[in-house]
Design a protein around this motif. Structure first.
Motif, short mmCIF file in Angstrom:
data_model
loop_
_atom_site.label_atom_id
_atom_site.label_comp_id
_atom_site.label_asym_id
_atom_site.label_seq_id
_atom_site.Cartn_x
_atom_site.Cartn_y
_atom_site.Cartn_z
N VAL A 18 0.83 -1.20 0.00
CA VAL A 18 0.00 0.00 0.00
C VAL A 18 0.87 1.26 0.00
O VAL A 18 0.65 2.18 -0.78
CB VAL A 18 -0.98 0.01 1.19
CG1 VAL A 18 -1.72 1.33 1.29
CG2 VAL A 18 -1.97 -1.14 1.06
N GLN A 19 1.88 1.29 0.85
CA GLN A 19 2.74 2.47 0.91
C GLN A 19 3.52 2.66 -0.40
O GLN A 19 3.66 3.78 -0.89
CB GLN A 19 3.70 2.37 2.10
CG GLN A 19 2.99 2.39 3.44
CD GLN A 19 2.02 3.55 3.59
OE1 GLN A 19 2.32 4.69 3.25
NE2 GLN A 19 0.82 3.26 4.08
N LYS A 22 0.99 3.90 -3.13
CA LYS A 22 0.60 5.30 -3.00
C LYS A 22 1.63 6.23 -3.64
O LYS A 22 1.27 7.24 -4.23
CB LYS A 22 0.43 5.66 -1.52
CG LYS A 22 -0.86 5.14 -0.93
CD LYS A 22 -0.97 5.39 0.54
CE LYS A 22 -0.87 6.84 0.90
NZ LYS A 22 -1.07 7.07 2.34
N GLU A 50 -5.06 0.67 4.38
CA GLU A 50 -4.19 1.29 5.38
C GLU A 50 -4.59 0.94 6.81
O GLU A 50 -3.77 1.00 7.71
CB GLU A 50 -4.17 2.81 5.20
CG GLU A 50 -3.38 3.22 3.99
CD GLU A 50 -3.38 4.72 3.76
OE1 GLU A 50 -4.42 5.36 4.01
OE2 GLU A 50 -2.34 5.22 3.34
N ARG A 51 -5.84 0.56 7.01
CA ARG A 51 -6.30 0.17 8.36
C ARG A 51 -5.75 -1.20 8.78
O ARG A 51 -5.76 -1.54 9.95
CB ARG A 51 -7.82 0.17 8.42
CG ARG A 51 -8.40 1.55 8.56
CD ARG A 51 -9.88 1.49 8.95
NE ARG A 51 -10.71 0.97 7.89
CZ ARG A 51 -11.22 1.69 6.89
NH1 ARG A 51 -10.97 2.96 6.83
NH2 ARG A 51 -11.98 1.15 5.98
#
Length: 135
Positions: A18-19, A22, A50-51
């Motif tokens: 995810v990071q 992004k 992100e959760r």
């Protein structure tokens, strides 16, 4: 509902993705593949991902786990899978680092499926559970 998961097989899981994703989004929120295709990534999908706490997640795994990763994975470093595997708190786990395997693990799929079947045969009872038969 972890209680519904009887065994877990992870193939080159996208840990930390995810990071990294992004950082690769364009101004319109699209992600481009290495082949040049672009697809939108909805903001609510990113927020949901992100959760997920990847540091805490392996400590919650109670089911048998097979984690497979290739040493030549160009998408996700295999060190992330190794760290994830070490954090699983039980012994019913197997980490298989495939020398020369890429992210897709296409060449090794038959061996992976065989190892997955052994995991299921060793740790899982047939589903659904055997019960009275109807005549």
């Amino acid at each position: 509902r972890p209680q519904d998961v009887r065994a877990l097989v992870l193939l080159a899981p996208a840990l930390g993705y995810v990071q990294r994703m992004k950082k690769r989004l364009d101004a319109q929120g699209r992600l481009r593949t290495s082949e040049g295709f672009a697809f939108p990534v909805a903001a609510h999908v990113l927020a949901d991902a992100e959760r997920l706490d990847e540091i805490e997640l392996p400590t919650r795994l109670t089911m048998p786990v097979l984690l497979v990763h290739g040493t030549n994975d160009e998408i996700v470093p295999h060190a992330l899978s190794e760290r994830f595997f070490q954090a699983i708190p039980h012994a019913r786990k197997d980490f298989w680092l495939i020398e020369g395997g890429d992210h897709r693990l296409n060449r090794e799929i038959h061996d992976i499926l065989a190892r997955m079947e052994r995991l299921l045969a060793t740790h899982c009872t047939p589903w659904p559970p055997a019960g009275p038969t109807r005549s």
